[in-house]
Design an enzyme around this catalytic site. Structure first.
Site, PDB file in Angstrom:
ATOM      1  N   HIS A  33      22.412 107.067  79.263  1.00  0.00           N
ATOM      2  CA  HIS A  33      22.518 107.243  77.813  1.00  0.00           C
ATOM      3  C   HIS A  33      21.418 106.512  77.062  1.00  0.00           C
ATOM      4  O   HIS A  33      20.799 105.595  77.581  1.00  0.00           O
ATOM      5  CB  HIS A  33      23.877 106.725  77.328  1.00  0.00           C
ATOM      6  CG  HIS A  33      25.024 107.564  77.803  1.00  0.00           C
ATOM      7  ND1 HIS A  33      26.152 107.034  78.365  1.00  0.00           N
ATOM      8  CD2 HIS A  33      25.189 108.912  77.806  1.00  0.00           C
ATOM      9  CE1 HIS A  33      26.983 108.011  78.682  1.00  0.00           C
ATOM     10  NE2 HIS A  33      26.427 109.163  78.367  1.00  0.00           N
ATOM     11  N   LEU A  62      31.791  89.099  81.778  1.00  0.00           N
ATOM     12  CA  LEU A  62      33.172  89.584  81.719  1.00  0.00           C
ATOM     13  C   LEU A  62      34.057  88.849  82.722  1.00  0.00           C
ATOM     14  O   LEU A  62      35.180  88.465  82.421  1.00  0.00           O
ATOM     15  CB  LEU A  62      33.201  91.100  81.983  1.00  0.00           C
ATOM     16  CG  LEU A  62      32.726  91.955  80.797  1.00  0.00           C
ATOM     17  CD1 LEU A  62      32.283  93.344  81.256  1.00  0.00           C
ATOM     18  CD2 LEU A  62      33.823  92.072  79.736  1.00  0.00           C
ATOM     19  N   ALA A  86      34.895  85.440  81.551  1.00  0.00           N
ATOM     20  CA  ALA A  86      35.865  85.430  80.456  1.00  0.00           C
ATOM     21  C   ALA A  86      37.280  85.732  80.948  1.00  0.00           C
ATOM     22  O   ALA A  86      38.225  85.723  80.164  1.00  0.00           O
ATOM     23  CB  ALA A  86      35.458  86.455  79.398  1.00  0.00           C
ATOM     24  N   GLY A  87      37.406  86.023  82.249  1.00  0.00           N
ATOM     25  CA  GLY A  87      38.743  86.231  82.793  1.00  0.00           C
ATOM     26  C   GLY A  87      39.125  87.686  82.986  1.00  0.00           C
ATOM     27  O   GLY A  87      40.276  87.984  83.320  1.00  0.00           O
ATOM     28  N   VAL A 134      36.971  92.429  87.151  1.00  0.00           N
ATOM     29  CA  VAL A 134      35.755  93.236  87.231  1.00  0.00           C
ATOM     30  C   VAL A 134      35.523  93.679  88.673  1.00  0.00           C
ATOM     31  O   VAL A 134      34.949  92.938  89.462  1.00  0.00           O
ATOM     32  CB  VAL A 134      34.525  92.450  86.716  1.00  0.00           C
ATOM     33  CG1 VAL A 134      33.295  93.363  86.665  1.00  0.00           C
ATOM     34  CG2 VAL A 134      34.788  91.855  85.341  1.00  0.00           C
ATOM     35  N   PRO A 135      35.991  94.865  89.041  1.00  0.00           N
ATOM     36  CA  PRO A 135      35.760  95.332  90.415  1.00  0.00           C
ATOM     37  C   PRO A 135      34.262  95.525  90.655  1.00  0.00           C
ATOM     38  O   PRO A 135      33.505  95.774  89.710  1.00  0.00           O
ATOM     39  CB  PRO A 135      36.489  96.678  90.477  1.00  0.00           C
ATOM     40  CG  PRO A 135      37.310  96.767  89.232  1.00  0.00           C
ATOM     41  CD  PRO A 135      36.699  95.860  88.232  1.00  0.00           C
TER      42      PRO A 135
END
Lengths: 398, 608
Positions: free
Chosen positions: B273, B293, B296-297, B300-301
């Protein structure tokens, strides 16, 4: 985003009142000879000759020659024009006058989420890279105007003083006007030099314009250049020409040396597919993408190009569950091109992997599956198989 | 519950064909959840004053089209949301119009290729007004069981497969339209489905970012977890991470980011994009975003493929803690389905339709026409000719080589008869009056009737009557005189025994030279022998000759005029193109060619 070569970039700066050295973009030695007979500046000044193509590291490639007199410039022009590099032939060179100067500065404007950042530094050229802390900036919020007081405190903060500070404030004001009015996304003038006559002159410019705004800039008659340090290939240009014509989009970027050919749908999913290939240690042969329910013939053209990539082992026909791209129709285009490529012997030893969902998915997937009966090495999966699993399977299959 | 698109959402769609298509998709969704259509109006100046027809289940609903958003909201004050389907060059003005309308709180823009500057200005303006501007390049918003804005979610079967007829527990925010649908599907298969899914668009500066929607989801008690599908470039994912990590949040956050491939690509090469561009100093990379991310907890796979199992694990946790209850699945019989079209039902053998017309000659449903079952191309390739097609379409049979030759000669002999005859003259007058080909030829055709060219059928009918009833020539003439009148096919305006019609001679001569029985032709020639004696010009004319010959080779009487009409069409087209080629001007009759036999000029009496 659309990159603009130096010549048209300089032209835009001039349009908004910024001084640049005299320059000329020439396409033949004869043209340069003619120009030199009528332009004083070509006869009186030291000259710089550069290849005017979308190329990175022109210095390293010997495509920038500085400090030349006219005779030497003529030689340089003759030598440079027509020179063949890996993917392109140099068709244009830009000849500009060398400007005597003592000081080099840096100025740039870039688009941010909230508006525009205007950057300036008292050091320019290659020095700015190692002195990034000297670069000072001011942010102009979207829709706000740039105030003179903000400008003068910016240049003072950056370390300009006296007459030069006023000149730099004026320069930045023009740069911002150019940036804002020309729908630019990034303009970097490095260096800005203080000439012997005490004038600020833009010696070189990197200009990125917003290609989407072309409809309101009738004077953007120049072509946009590739942003990745090489010219577009013939296949890429042909796909771009199709893309410009159709509803929806088709995109192609070739990556020499890879062996995993990509033919996924969707601007979002296509990158996840590329990530999956790289994560499994594969080498991408290209990036491609079709989306927005393009006509079948456009997908067919894209597929033909992908099938012609040299040395490919797999083709990944991936895609998420489409919202409105017709799977049967777009697969029809892919299948046509596959058949053509197979008849031309291009798919010898190539494994094809398909995963897709969306409108008319059953018919589309069935048509792909039927290619097995025509002797294609093709594996077809539906929405129940997770998006990038076909990449895992392809990489395990080699 | 849901966010952004709810059961209270009422929509105006700004745009043409694409907007109508979106309305149809939205109507399918509303039908699925058994709610009335929530599109109140369209705004599309070229069609203002008209209506768009939207199929909603088994109903056709007419939705009015207005010139301006203000007119639409004045007439439909329930409108609170606008969908923008306007081209990139006009999208800014249209969206501003919607944002500035006091009724409208949310504007979602599907338009792609909108200049960044325009998108930034629109986003800022919306924020200033406290409204939501979603997009550009947004596939739309869907809230399960409540509302669909745009085509997000795809075809009806997919809506049902993704269980969008009832809410689940997962919110979805994506830049990519295709992936929004993929995640909706994953949430429905690995967990209990979605509450709301939002496409924010893949541009560099979307009007509303993840954080705004995360805040809305945080306040929506139905939403227990949110899935973000991110991309490299910009700082939206970092900002989402910052928001999530800033304090304890009620919602769980799952995220994936694309663009890791960038690390091994040639410098500057950019995929995907418009917004997927790395900063000049390497900020905004997929790795930096993922790390932020994770820190921040968020869950995240590592890959997109691992997202499904992660969503499943999250859902199981929610079940275990009692935050969500298992949702009973619908039995297949209770699954929503769209009413079938007649075609679909017929295909499945569910309905019988009485056909309106019956055709016994041709079939156009394949890749080429079939004439009496024979593919046109195969007839051509097997040496058949135009007369054979005439035989197939007019008399349901393949005529013989010899019959075909006779038909060909008939057509050739009667293709034209000069400019003076009624048909040609009328066509020429029409051509000179600037009338188009089909109308001018039709005008000439109208002349074909009892006195000009149209006697073939009647001639054939009565010759056949005579033969069928074994009448002698004399009995026939008596019968005709008593019951019918002059014998059709006998007599000519200018030709006579002394000045015979060469065409008749030619045709008769040819047919007689063949080895075939010609009872009707023989009878017609016998009739001529008698009538021509009575009067010099009562000869067998070309109509009568054609008729007798065609009845002899077995063509049905009702088709016979067709041979003259077909042949003469060739001539009439010729006359029309001839006049056209010459650039002929309007003609009128000279007054000296008119006998003005009307009363002389006289006084008008007073009106009584």
């Amino acid at each position: 985003m659309a990159k603009v070569l130096e010549g048209p970039g300089m032209g835009l700066l001039r349009k908004w009142g910024i001084s640049t050295p005299n320059y000329a973009v020439v396409t033949s030695s004869e043209e340069f000879d003619q120009l030199s007979q009528v332009n004083d500046w070509l006869q009186k000044n030291k000259l710089v000759v550069k290849a005017h193509e979308a190329l990175g590291s022109r210095f390293k490639l010997g495509l920038v020659k500085v400090g030349l007199d006219l005779a030497a410039a003529k030689v340089a022009v003759r030598e440079m024009l027509g020179k063949k590099l890996e993917t392109l032939t140099i068709k244009q060179v830009i000849v500009s006058e060398a400007v005597d100067h003592k000081e080099e500065y840096y100025a740039a404007a870039k688009s941010t989420r909230d508006g525009v950042d205007l950057l300036v530094a008292t050091c320019g050229g290659i020095e700015v890279e190692s002195n990034w802390d000297k670069v000072k900036q001011v942010s102009i919020e979207t829709g706000e105007t740039l105030s003179d007081s903000a400008l003068s405190s910016l240049v003072k903060d950056a370390g300009f003083s006296g007459d030069t500070a006023a000149k730099m404030a004026e320069f930045l004001k023009k740069l911002y006007a150019c940036f804002d009015n020309e729908d630019a996304q990034y303009v970097e003038v490095n260096p800005v030099v203080l000439s012997g006559q005490g004038e600020l002159v833009a010696l070189d410019a990197v200009t990125l314009l917003d290609g989407d705004a072309k409809f309101r800039h009738k004077d953007w008659t120049f072509p946009f250049a590739a942003e990745f340090g090489r010219a577009y290939t013939k296949n890429e240009e042909e796909v771009m020409a199709v893309d410009a014509k159709v509803k929806g989009s088709v995109k192609l970027i070739e990556i020499p040396g890879g062996n995993i050919a990509m033919l996924p749908a969707g601007g979002g999913a296509s990158v996840y597919y590329s990530d999956a290939v790289v994560a499994r240690g594969g080498k991408l042969a290209n990036y491609a993408e079709y989306s927005g329910d393009p006509p079948d013939w456009a997908v067919e053209v894209l597929t033909e190009k992908v099938c012609s990539l040299p040395g490919i082992k797999h083709i990944i026909v991936g895609g998420a569950i489409a919202n409105f791209t017709d799977v049967k129709k777009t697969f029809g285009g892919i299948i046509n091109a596959f058949r053509k490529a197979k008849a031309e012997g291009k798919l010898e030893g190539v494994k094809i992997w398909v995963r897709r969902g969306g409108p008319n998915e059953l018919q589309g997937l069935a048509a792909m599956r039927a290619l097995q009966d025509e002797g294609f090495d093709i594996q077809v999966f539906d929405r129940k198989t997770p998006l990038t699993d076909i990449v895992d399977m392809a990489m395990a299959a080699k | 519950m849901s966010i952004l698109a709810t059961k209270d959402t009422h929509v105006v769609i700004q745009g043409g064909v694409a907007g109508v298509n979106a309305a149809r998709r939205m109507a399918e969704f509303r039908y699925m959840i058994k709610q009335p259509l929530n599109v109140s109006a369209f705004v599309y100046p070229p069609d203002a004053g008209k209506t768009n027809e939207i199929i909603c289940g088994t109903e056709l609903i007419m939705i009015p089209i207005y010139k301006t958003v203000a007119e639409a909201t004045a007439n439909h004050p329930e409108i609170n949301t606008s969908l923008v389907y306007i081209g990139a060059d006009r999208a800014y003005a249209g969206t501003m119009e919607a944002l500035n309308d006091p009724h409208i709180k949310t504007v979602s823009m599907i338009t792609e290729g909108v200049p960044e500057k325009d998108a930034k200005l629109l986003g800022k303006h919306a924020r200033k007004l406290g409204k939501t501007f979603n997009g550009p390049s947004s596939i739309g918003v869907v809230s399960a069981g409540e509302c669909r804005l745009g085509v997000i979610g795809g075809a009806f079967d997919n809506l049902v497969a993704c269980k969008l007829y009832r809410p689940g527990s997962f919110g979805v925010i994506t830049k990519s339209g295709g992936l929004s649908n993929e995640i909706i599907w994953i949430c429905s298969q690995f967990a209990d489905g979605i509450t709301t899914a939002i496409g924010i668009g893949g541009d560099a500066y979307p009007g509303t970012d993840y954080v705004s929607y995360l805040e809305m989801f945080e306040k929506d008690p139905q939403t227990k977890a949110v899935v973000i599908v991110g991309e490299m470039g910009g700082d939206l994912e970092e900002r989402a991470a910052e928001w999530y990590g800033a304090k304890k949040r009620r919602i769980k956050l799952l995220a994936v980011v694309s663009g890791f491939c960038q690390e091994s690509l040639p410098k500057g090469m950019k995929f995907g994009h418009a917004g997927a561009k790395e900063g000049l100093k390497g900020e905004g990379s997929a790795r930096a975003k993922s790390e932020a991310l994770k820190k921040a907890g968020a869950i995240v796979p590592d890959t997109f493929g691992a997202l499904g199992p992660a969503i499943k694990a999250t859902h199981e946790e929610l079940l275990k803690s009692g935050q969500v209850k298992p949702i009973p699945e619908l039995s297949p019989a209770d699954m929503p389905r769209l009413p079938k079209t007649v075609q679909e039902s017929m295909k499945e053998g569910e309905v019988l339709v009485t056909p309106l017309i019956r055709s016994t000659i041709s079939d156009d449903r394949g890749d080429e026409p079939l004439y009496q079952g024979y593919p046109a191309s195969e007839l051509i390739n097997n040496g058949y000719d135009i007369p054979h097609i005439i035989g197939l379409l007019w008399d349901n049979r393949l005529v013989s080589k010899q019959e075909a030759e006779i038909i060909k000669r008939i057509i050739m002999l009667s293709a034209d008869h000069g400019p003076c005859v009624s048909g040609a003259l009328t066509t020429i007058i029409a051509a000179c009056a600037g009338i188009g080909l089909s109308q001018a030829v039709a005008a000439g055709m109208i002349m074909i009737g009892p006195r000009f060219g149209g006697a073939v059928t009647d001639a054939g009918r009565w010759f056949k009557y005579a033969i069928d009833n074994k009448l002698s020539v004399d009995d026939f003439l008596v019968y005709m005189k008593k019951n019918v009148g002059p014998v059709p096919g006998i007599g000519h305006r200018v030709k006579s025994l002394k000045n015979p019609d060469k065409r008749v001679k030619e045709l008769v001569g040819y047919v007689k030279s063949l080895n075939m029985a010609t009872p009707h032709l023989d009878f017609a020639l016998e009739v001529e022998k008698i009538t021509a004696v009575k009067k010099d010009n009562l000869i067998l004319n070309v109509d009568g000759t054609m008729a007798a010959v065609l009845v002899d080779i077995g063509f049905p009487v009702d088709s016979l005029n067709g041979f003259f009409i077909l042949s003469r069409t060739i001539g009439m087209i010729g006359h029309w193109t001839d006049q056209k080629r010459q650039g002929s001007r309007l003609i009128r009759l000279f007054d000296y060619l008119v006998n003005y036999a009307s009363p002389k000029r006289r006084e008008v009496p007073p009106l009584k």
